[in-house]
Write an enzyme that holds these catalytic residues in place. Structure first.
Site, PDB file in Angstrom:
ATOM      1  N   GLU A  47     -17.962  45.476  -0.479  1.00  0.00           N
ATOM      2  CA  GLU A  47     -17.292  44.293  -1.013  1.00  0.00           C
ATOM      3  C   GLU A  47     -15.823  44.627  -1.261  1.00  0.00           C
ATOM      4  O   GLU A  47     -15.514  45.614  -1.929  1.00  0.00           O
ATOM      5  CB  GLU A  47     -17.969  43.871  -2.313  1.00  0.00           C
ATOM      6  CG  GLU A  47     -17.385  42.639  -2.963  1.00  0.00           C
ATOM      7  CD  GLU A  47     -18.080  42.298  -4.269  1.00  0.00           C
ATOM      8  OE1 GLU A  47     -17.440  41.621  -5.102  1.00  0.00           O
ATOM      9  OE2 GLU A  47     -19.242  42.723  -4.477  1.00  0.00           O
ATOM     10  N   ASP A  58     -13.066  38.586 -13.864  1.00  0.00           N
ATOM     11  CA  ASP A  58     -12.932  40.041 -13.840  1.00  0.00           C
ATOM     12  C   ASP A  58     -12.566  40.589 -15.208  1.00  0.00           C
ATOM     13  O   ASP A  58     -11.784  39.998 -15.946  1.00  0.00           O
ATOM     14  CB  ASP A  58     -11.868  40.464 -12.823  1.00  0.00           C
ATOM     15  CG  ASP A  58     -12.297  40.192 -11.400  1.00  0.00           C
ATOM     16  OD1 ASP A  58     -13.482  40.428 -11.101  1.00  0.00           O
ATOM     17  OD2 ASP A  58     -11.472  39.740 -10.595  1.00  0.00           O
TER      18      ASP A  58
END
Length: 271
Positions: A47, A58
């Site tokens: 990824e 995040d």
């Protein structure tokens, strides 16, 4: 190698698939490519995160990595070039993690088409509920990209059914409600989330958010795959080799109690 083949290979070896996450352009362009070469022997899929200025999903580690990569000039064009270079190194599935704004800024058809040409297998869209823009999802799939969406422990059964209907490649199960980051232990709810998703789709399920070592990897290995991001990015931030962490996590994924029904003979040596 297709996505389903990558998951099947890991399953045949008595373990969950390992999906490392790296931020494009972090800690530098050259450092990113070196990190890719270090993780590839351990990875079943890879990824690659597209740095973004407002990464709501995040945690602080990946936020810092994105900020540094952007300051050093990483861009969508730069990420395209990196995906092309990574594809030249491996046939393993490559997934681009991107927020929706860069897709819209470039134009979905152009964005998806260029990343497909560069060698991406699929896209992970953390801030797009697929039922809110099914046309965009369908466009990505028609171009040839697999589409991956996130589900959380708080997702209702109806929500799970909606998301898996639009998903291809695999389904991303978030172990905790919140942002990415390292944790000492994953909540027990992750097992139930994986069970509820697998009851509604034949697609592989990968668990992410919070995997930081052998113990959390073993907990997450109730799924078909495990995504490891913040722990790897932190190691890069601190200038450490990634191999010891990857070896430790692979050992956690190999635990037979996390993969009921597998025989001892299915175990294979780690890289």
């Amino acid at each position: 190698m297709t996505t389903l083949e990558a998951f099947a290979k890991a399953r045949s070896e008595g373990r969950a698939a390992l999906i490392p996450y790296l931020t494009a352009g972090f800690p530098s362009r050259e450092g990113f490519l070196q990190a890719v070469e270090e993780v590839l022997p351990y990875a079943d899929l890879l990824e690659i995160g597209l740095p973004y200025s407002d990464p709501l999903g995040d945690g602080p580690v990946i936020q810092r990595a994105s900020e540094l990569a952007l300051r050093k000039g990483m861009s969508v064009q730069g990420a395209l070039e990196l995906v092309r270079e990574v594809r030249a190194l491996t046939e393993k599935p490559l997934f681009l993690m991107t927020y929706l704004n860069p897709v819209l800024a470039w134009g979905p058809e152009r964005f998806f088409g260029l990343f497909k040409q560069a060698g991406a297998t699929g896209v992970i869209l953390p801030d797009l509920p697929p039922d809110e823009d099914p046309g965009l999802v369908r466009l990505a799939q028609e171009i040839g990209l697999e589409t991956v969406f996130l589900l959380a422990p708080t997702s209702t059964d109806a929500r799970i059914a909606t998301v898996v209907r639009h998903a291809t490649g695999f389904v991303y199960a978030v172990s905790v409600t919140g942002v990415t980051g390292m944790r000492e232990r994953l909540p027990e709810e992750v097992k139930d989330l994986v069970r509820r998703i697998k009851a509604r789709t034949a697609l592989p399920v990968a668990v992410g958010f919070g995997v930081s070592g052998k113990a959390t990897a073993a907990q997450a290995a109730v799924a078909d795959g495990v995504v490891v991001g913040s722990a790897l990015v932190r190691a890069l931030e601190e200038g450490r080799s990634l191999a010891p962490l990857l070896q430790e996590i692979r050992q956690g994924l190999q635990r037979l109690e996390a993969n009921p029904g597998l025989k001892e003979s299915s175990k294979k040596p780690l890289p």
